[in-house]
Structures are given as C-alpha cells and as structure tokens.
Design an enzyme around this catalytic site. Structure first.
Site, PDB file in Angstrom:
ATOM      1  N   GLY A  68       0.823  -1.192   0.000  1.00 28.15           N
ATOM      2  CA  GLY A  68       0.000   0.000   0.000  1.00 28.15           C
ATOM      3  C   GLY A  68       0.862   1.249   0.000  1.00 28.15           C
ATOM      4  CB  CYS A  69       0.258   4.632   1.342  1.00 26.62           C
ATOM      5  SG  CYS A  69       1.149   6.143   1.696  1.00 26.62           S
ATOM      6  CG  PHE A  70       5.874   4.986  -0.640  1.00 23.46           C
ATOM      7  CD1 PHE A  70       5.248   6.162  -0.276  1.00 23.46           C
ATOM      8  CD2 PHE A  70       6.493   4.940  -1.891  1.00 23.46           C
ATOM      9  CE1 PHE A  70       5.219   7.278  -1.110  1.00 23.46           C
ATOM     10  CE2 PHE A  70       6.480   6.047  -2.735  1.00 23.46           C
ATOM     11  CZ  PHE A  70       5.839   7.222  -2.349  1.00 23.46           C
TER      12      PHE A  70
END
Length: 243
Positions: A68-70
């Site tokens: 997902g979002c890093f």
C-alpha cells in the site's frame, strides 16, 4: 526541491478522501460508513513466525516490500531494530526513473515500495516478513490497501536473491495452510526489479507529519501494533533517510 505540505496534499488527492471525517469519527468513538468497497487499515494480527529463514550472519542484506502507501510501510520498518535504512520508492514496473505522478496513474506497473537494508545478525529476512504480514499489509486485498486502490498499492514481495524467494514462498504457503487471515493470500512474489527512490518529500513522511490525517488514521496504528506485537524489536528512534 522539497515540496510544501500544501503541494503534497495537492499531489495526493486520493489519500485525503474522507480522512478528516475518519479522524472525527475516531475521536467520537463512532463508525464511518464508506462508499462502495472502500476500507481502511485494520488492526495488527498475531501470526506464526516462518519455519524457514536465513542464517543470522553479520553483514547487510536488502529486502523490498510493497504494502500500500509507502508512508506507512517505511514508517513501521524505520522503527525495527536491526534495520539500517528504509527508503520509500517504486519498483516492479516498466520504464526508468518513475515519478509519483507517473506511478499514481496505475499504468506503469510500479508499486509503491520500501527498500530495507538490514543486519541479519539482528533481524532476519523471515522476521521482517513476519512483521510485514502481522502489522504492515493486509495480504488478502487485491490491488488495494486501506483507502488506496490500484496496482501501485498492491501487496507484493520483491526478493533480492534466491534464498529470499524461497523463504517468502514457504511462508505464504504456511500462512495459507494455517488460515490465519480468513481469506486467500493474494500477496505476489515478483522477480527482482530495479528500485527507484521516491521524491524527497515522501521520505520520512510519517515521522515528519505525525498529525497528517492520513497518517493518523492509517499508519500510526501500524506503528502502535509493531510496538505491541513485537516489543523486543521496537526502537523508539526511527532510522531516517533525510538526515
């Protein structure tokens, strides 16, 4: 050039969707109905450790995970003992020098990922996987994590050598057989691909922006879960990229 917080918000519209409402709902102790199949990060889960792992030899190794979002992936691993560095970036796609704007279209094949340099004598690859599946990513959601949808937010492992590939495959098989998640694991194991560091304004985002609504709702709970489920691995001071 580092972008201002206002510019960052303009460049990440999806991550701001419903974040303010979510924070208010959380503060009020209520639930929020989400449109369609939208969902947000859940709680960590205690799962078995992998039976297969690398030798705890001194030196350095590199692991690459996408979940997902890093911002949250980086934020968690920056607090893990034995991790020397954790850098947000892009991997697994086509074309050189991808940018956030390019990857966000979902057309390049890249995933938001984090490159982790670690000391196997202090934390092994198998243990990093244990943390990844316990508190970082939901391995049962295909091409999305929390509020972020698209192949760029897929749950994926990018082994940097044959041993890591073998360990990852064995662990996913074990977790699937144990049925600890209640649904099929869709995390992919993808061939080693070139890793491209993300723009400076994405680095250390969780640490630098702890009150940012997206971070409050989606990522700080993951760090809290790390501290609760892996107290022996948690370190208070994160290793930062932008020193």
């Amino acid at each position: 050039m580092t972008k201002s917080l206002t510019e960052q918000r303009k460049s990440t519209p999806r991550r701001m969707v419903l974040c303010t409402a979510l924070v208010l709902a959380a503060l009020m102790g209520g639930a929020l109905m989400l449109p369609g199949n939208a969902s947000f990060a859940g709680e960590g889960i205690a799962i078995p450790a992998p039976s297969l792992d690398e030798a705890a030899n001194a030196g350095t190794e590199t692991a690459i995970f996408a979940g997902g979002c890093f911002w949250g992936v980086q934020g968690v691993f920056q607090h893990v003992g034995g991790v020397i560095s954790a850098t947000s970036g892009y991997t697994g796609g086509e074309g050189a020098n991808p940018s956030y704007d390019m990857v966000s279209t979902g057309t390049t094949g890249h995933a938001e990922a984090v490159e982790i340099v670690y000391d196997p004598s202090k934390v092994t690859y198998g243990h990093l996987l244990h943390i990844f599946f316990s508190v970082v990513a939901d391995p049962t959601t295909l091409n999305y994590q929390g509020p972020d949808h698209g192949t760029q937010y897929r749950s994926a492992i990018f082994p940097t050598n044959a041993a890591q590939s073998k360990i990852a495959k064995a662990y996913i098989t074990e977790l699937g057989a144990a049925k600890v998640f209640g649904a099929a694991i869709v995390t992919t194991i993808e061939p080693q691909a070139k890793f491209f560091p993300a723009e400076d304004y994405h680095q250390d985002f969780l640490t630098l922006n702890p009150t940012y609504p997206y971070i409050v709702v989606n990522d700080l709970p993951k760090v809290a879960d790390l501290k609760q489920l892996f107290p022996g691995d948690y370190k208070t001071n994160p290793v930062l990229v932008m020193k």
